[in-house]
Motif scaffolding. Sequence first.
Motif, mmCIF file in Angstrom:
data_model
loop_
_atom_site.group_PDB
_atom_site.id
_atom_site.type_symbol
_atom_site.label_atom_id
_atom_site.label_comp_id
_atom_site.label_asym_id
_atom_site.label_seq_id
_atom_site.Cartn_x
_atom_site.Cartn_y
_atom_site.Cartn_z
ATOM 1 N N ALA A 16 0.795 -1.225 0.000
ATOM 2 C CA ALA A 16 0.000 0.000 0.000
ATOM 3 C C ALA A 16 0.826 1.271 0.000
ATOM 4 O O ALA A 16 0.353 2.325 -0.447
ATOM 5 C CB ALA A 16 -0.943 -0.004 1.203
ATOM 6 N N VAL A 17 2.080 1.221 0.567
ATOM 7 C CA VAL A 17 2.895 2.438 0.715
ATOM 8 C C VAL A 17 3.936 2.477 -0.397
ATOM 9 O O VAL A 17 4.619 1.480 -0.654
ATOM 10 C CB VAL A 17 3.586 2.460 2.086
ATOM 11 C CG1 VAL A 17 4.435 3.720 2.234
ATOM 12 C CG2 VAL A 17 2.550 2.396 3.202
ATOM 13 N N PRO A 18 4.078 3.624 -0.996
ATOM 14 C CA PRO A 18 5.081 3.743 -2.060
ATOM 15 C C PRO A 18 6.488 3.478 -1.531
ATOM 16 O O PRO A 18 6.818 3.868 -0.402
ATOM 17 C CB PRO A 18 4.932 5.199 -2.506
ATOM 18 C CG PRO A 18 3.570 5.606 -2.070
ATOM 19 C CD PRO A 18 3.288 4.849 -0.832
ATOM 20 N N PRO A 19 7.359 2.817 -2.319
ATOM 21 C CA PRO A 19 8.731 2.517 -1.870
ATOM 22 C C PRO A 19 9.508 3.753 -1.449
ATOM 23 O O PRO A 19 10.297 3.706 -0.499
ATOM 24 C CB PRO A 19 9.350 1.846 -3.095
ATOM 25 C CG PRO A 19 8.184 1.293 -3.832
ATOM 26 C CD PRO A 19 7.064 2.242 -3.635
ATOM 27 N N SER A 20 9.321 4.871 -2.129
ATOM 28 C CA SER A 20 10.061 6.088 -1.776
ATOM 29 C C SER A 20 9.697 6.568 -0.375
ATOM 30 O O SER A 20 10.541 7.048 0.395
ATOM 31 C CB SER A 20 9.754 7.192 -2.792
ATOM 32 O OG SER A 20 8.354 7.473 -2.823
ATOM 33 N N MET A 21 8.412 6.397 -0.033
ATOM 34 C CA MET A 21 7.989 6.814 1.304
ATOM 35 C C MET A 21 8.578 5.895 2.370
ATOM 36 O O MET A 21 9.004 6.342 3.448
ATOM 37 C CB MET A 21 6.479 6.809 1.392
ATOM 38 C CG MET A 21 5.947 7.266 2.742
ATOM 39 S SD MET A 21 4.160 7.257 2.804
ATOM 40 C CE MET A 21 3.939 7.738 4.508
ATOM 41 N N LEU A 22 8.628 4.577 2.112
ATOM 42 C CA LEU A 22 9.242 3.644 3.057
ATOM 43 C C LEU A 22 10.722 3.984 3.302
ATOM 44 O O LEU A 22 11.217 3.899 4.435
ATOM 45 C CB LEU A 22 9.112 2.213 2.527
ATOM 46 C CG LEU A 22 7.723 1.577 2.593
ATOM 47 C CD1 LEU A 22 7.748 0.198 1.959
ATOM 48 C CD2 LEU A 22 7.256 1.481 4.036
ATOM 49 N N GLU A 23 11.428 4.351 2.249
ATOM 50 C CA GLU A 23 12.845 4.713 2.381
ATOM 51 C C GLU A 23 13.011 5.963 3.229
ATOM 52 O O GLU A 23 13.925 6.065 4.056
ATOM 53 C CB GLU A 23 13.457 4.916 0.994
ATOM 54 C CG GLU A 23 14.962 5.159 1.012
ATOM 55 C CD GLU A 23 15.707 3.996 1.634
ATOM 56 O OE1 GLU A 23 16.766 4.259 2.272
ATOM 57 O OE2 GLU A 23 15.260 2.840 1.502
ATOM 58 N N GLU A 24 12.100 6.925 3.040
ATOM 59 C CA GLU A 24 12.169 8.147 3.834
ATOM 60 C C GLU A 24 11.902 7.861 5.316
ATOM 61 O O GLU A 24 12.550 8.424 6.198
ATOM 62 C CB GLU A 24 11.152 9.153 3.308
ATOM 63 C CG GLU A 24 11.516 9.731 1.943
ATOM 64 C CD GLU A 24 10.413 10.618 1.374
ATOM 65 O OE1 GLU A 24 9.338 10.688 2.003
ATOM 66 O OE2 GLU A 24 10.646 11.251 0.336
ATOM 67 N N ILE A 25 10.943 6.974 5.588
ATOM 68 C CA ILE A 25 10.649 6.611 6.974
ATOM 69 C C ILE A 25 11.842 5.905 7.610
ATOM 70 O O ILE A 25 12.217 6.172 8.757
ATOM 71 C CB ILE A 25 9.395 5.733 7.029
ATOM 72 C CG1 ILE A 25 8.161 6.552 6.633
ATOM 73 C CG2 ILE A 25 9.206 5.143 8.426
ATOM 74 C CD1 ILE A 25 6.896 5.723 6.510
ATOM 75 N N ARG A 26 12.474 4.986 6.844
ATOM 76 C CA ARG A 26 13.638 4.264 7.370
ATOM 77 C C ARG A 26 14.783 5.239 7.686
ATOM 78 O O ARG A 26 15.419 5.158 8.737
ATOM 79 C CB ARG A 26 14.090 3.210 6.358
ATOM 80 C CG ARG A 26 15.196 2.300 6.896
ATOM 81 C CD ARG A 26 15.614 1.257 5.874
ATOM 82 N NE ARG A 26 14.463 0.406 5.521
ATOM 83 C CZ ARG A 26 13.835 0.449 4.367
ATOM 84 N NH1 ARG A 26 14.216 1.313 3.431
ATOM 85 N NH2 ARG A 26 12.812 -0.355 4.114
ATOM 86 N N ALA A 27 15.056 6.153 6.805
ATOM 87 C CA ALA A 27 16.122 7.133 7.025
ATOM 88 C C ALA A 27 15.813 8.005 8.227
ATOM 89 O O ALA A 27 16.691 8.350 9.035
ATOM 90 C CB ALA A 27 16.308 7.989 5.769
ATOM 91 N N ASP A 28 14.523 8.357 8.343
ATOM 92 C CA ASP A 28 14.113 9.194 9.468
ATOM 93 C C ASP A 28 14.313 8.462 10.797
ATOM 94 O O ASP A 28 14.765 9.035 11.783
ATOM 95 C CB ASP A 28 12.647 9.578 9.283
ATOM 96 C CG ASP A 28 12.337 10.922 9.917
ATOM 97 O OD1 ASP A 28 13.217 11.802 9.888
ATOM 98 O OD2 ASP A 28 11.224 11.080 10.442
ATOM 99 N N ASN A 29 13.992 7.170 10.827
ATOM 100 C CA ASN A 29 14.191 6.374 12.037
ATOM 101 C C ASN A 29 15.672 6.280 12.411
ATOM 102 O O ASN A 29 16.050 6.379 13.575
ATOM 103 C CB ASN A 29 13.622 4.979 11.848
ATOM 104 C CG ASN A 29 12.108 4.953 11.982
ATOM 105 O OD1 ASN A 29 11.527 5.857 12.570
ATOM 106 N ND2 ASN A 29 11.481 3.938 11.415
ATOM 107 N N GLU A 30 16.525 6.063 11.430
ATOM 108 C CA GLU A 30 17.963 5.964 11.680
ATOM 109 C C GLU A 30 18.518 7.280 12.220
ATOM 110 O O GLU A 30 19.358 7.301 13.126
ATOM 111 C CB GLU A 30 18.687 5.561 10.401
ATOM 112 C CG GLU A 30 18.386 4.137 9.960
ATOM 113 C CD GLU A 30 19.015 3.793 8.625
ATOM 114 O OE1 GLU A 30 19.604 4.718 8.009
ATOM 115 O OE2 GLU A 30 18.929 2.633 8.209
ATOM 116 N N ALA A 31 18.034 8.391 11.655
ATOM 117 C CA ALA A 31 18.485 9.697 12.135
ATOM 118 C C ALA A 31 18.038 9.917 13.580
ATOM 119 O O ALA A 31 18.786 10.477 14.399
ATOM 120 C CB ALA A 31 17.949 10.805 11.238
ATOM 121 N N LEU A 32 16.817 9.472 13.896
ATOM 122 C CA LEU A 32 16.325 9.622 15.259
ATOM 123 C C LEU A 32 17.164 8.809 16.240
ATOM 124 O O LEU A 32 17.547 9.291 17.311
ATOM 125 C CB LEU A 32 14.864 9.185 15.330
ATOM 126 C CG LEU A 32 14.228 9.202 16.728
ATOM 127 C CD1 LEU A 32 14.216 10.605 17.294
ATOM 128 C CD2 LEU A 32 12.826 8.614 16.686
#
Length: 439
Positions: free
Chosen positions: A54-70
Motif C-alpha cells: 500500500a505504501v510507495p517505496p520512496s515513502m518507506l525509504e524516507e521513513i527508514r532514514a528518518d528512524n535511523e536519524a532519530l
Amino acid sequence: YMPWIAWEDVRANAMGQERSHASAYVLVYAEAAHLAARRPGAPPRTAEALVKAAVPPSMLEEIRADNEALVAAQRVAAQRAAERELRCHAEEIFHDYARRLHEWEPMKRTHDVSGSPHDVNARKCLHDAALLSFELFLYRLHGEQEVFTLMLMGSIDTARSARAWSNEEEGRVLHYLGITLRSHRCYASMLRERLPAGNEAPRCELMPLDMSRLSVQYNLVLNQAHLVDEALEKLQQDRSELVASVGMLALLWARWNLEAEDKFRQNEVLLIMSALIYNTVNVLETATRTMPDVPLDSFQPACEYFLLLLHVVEWPNTWKSPLIGRVQAIFPRATVPSNVRPSSPLSRNNGDSAGGNMGKVAEMKEAVLAHPLTQDQACIEASELRRPEPGQEFFDRHRRLYSWVMSGDEAIAQEYVLAQAPALRAADPASPLKGRAAH
C-alpha cells in the motif's frame, strides 16, 4: 467504513519541517488489499506485506532514514548526558580538593616557621611540625607536591563513595579532573594521561603515593622524636643523667642514617649533643683552672665517651678539633677505642671511595653502639610502646623540651658537674660554677 485520504493532504505533516528529523507517522489503510485479504480462500498476508503493497517505496525509504536519524540523535544525546555526568564527578572532586587546600595553607605555616639550625638564635627554638599530622610529615620530608597528591587521593575517594561511578568511568573522570586542575593553575602531575587505543576517549590515571612505605617512615619519625623526648625528660628530672641522655641521643644517631633519612632530626640531635658536650667541657675546664685541688677523675669516663663522639659524629672539623684538644688537655690519659682515629667529618668529600667511606661510617657507628655509655638498643622498643599519637600534645611537649635544653644548656652542664662532684661547690661557694638552675 474507512475513508480514503489522499497522500498530498497528509504529506506536510508526515515529512515534517525542512532539515528536521521529527515527523509524524501516518497510518495508511489500503482498503482494496484489506478486503482482498479477507476474501474466503485468500492466503494470509503479513502487516509488512500489506504496508509494502500500500505504501510507495520512496515513502518507506524516507521513513527508514528518518528512524535511523532519530536513533543516531538519541545516541549522541545520551553520550553528551554521560559526559556531563563525568564532568560533574570531576567538579565534585575539585570542590572537595579546594576545601582541603584552603585548610592546608595555615597548617603548612607551622613548618615554615620551624626555625633554622644554621642561625645562632633560631636554632634554640626548632620545632618538628611532623608531630602534628601526616600531611606535615610529608611536607617536611618530601615536599608540598606529595601533600597535594595525598589530598587529591582523599578527595577522589570521598567523591567516588558519594557519586558511585564505575571503574570503567574513572579514567574519563580523572581526565576531566586534570583539565579542571590545570585551568585553575593547580599542580596536576599526579594525573598521568593514558594513550588512547584507536577511537577511545582520552583518559587519565592517578599516580598514588606509596602509603605503605610512607606509613613506616612516619612511624619511625614519631618514634625517633619520642626517643629524643625521653632522653631530655630523663635529664630534666635529674641533671646527673646528662651522660645517659647523651647516650640515648648517640644511640639514635648510630642506629639510623639520619643524614640521609631525616636531616631535620640529624640537626636536632647533633645540636643537643654538641651543646651538652661543649658546655660540660667548659665547666670542667673552668674547674680545673679555678680549683685545681679538686679531683675530677670521676669525669674521665664521660669525657672519653665525648671524645669518641667527637671523633665519629659529623660535626664540622673546625668546631670539634679544638674541643678534642681541650678535653685531652683536661684528661691527658683519656683514650678512645683503637679502631677510632681522629679524622675529618665522615662525609663524601674526604677522598675515600663511596664504598670505603660507607664501610668506615658503619664501623664508627658500631663503635658507638658497642660503648657501654650508649643506651642499649632494647630501650628503643620500650620507648615505642610509650609513644603518644601525633597531635598538638606531642608537638608541644617536644618543642618545650628542646627549647628547655637549648636555652639552659650552660646551667644544665653546671648542675651536672656539681651533682657528680659536690666538692666543687663546697670548695668555693663563690665559684663561677654556681650558675642559675635550668628550669
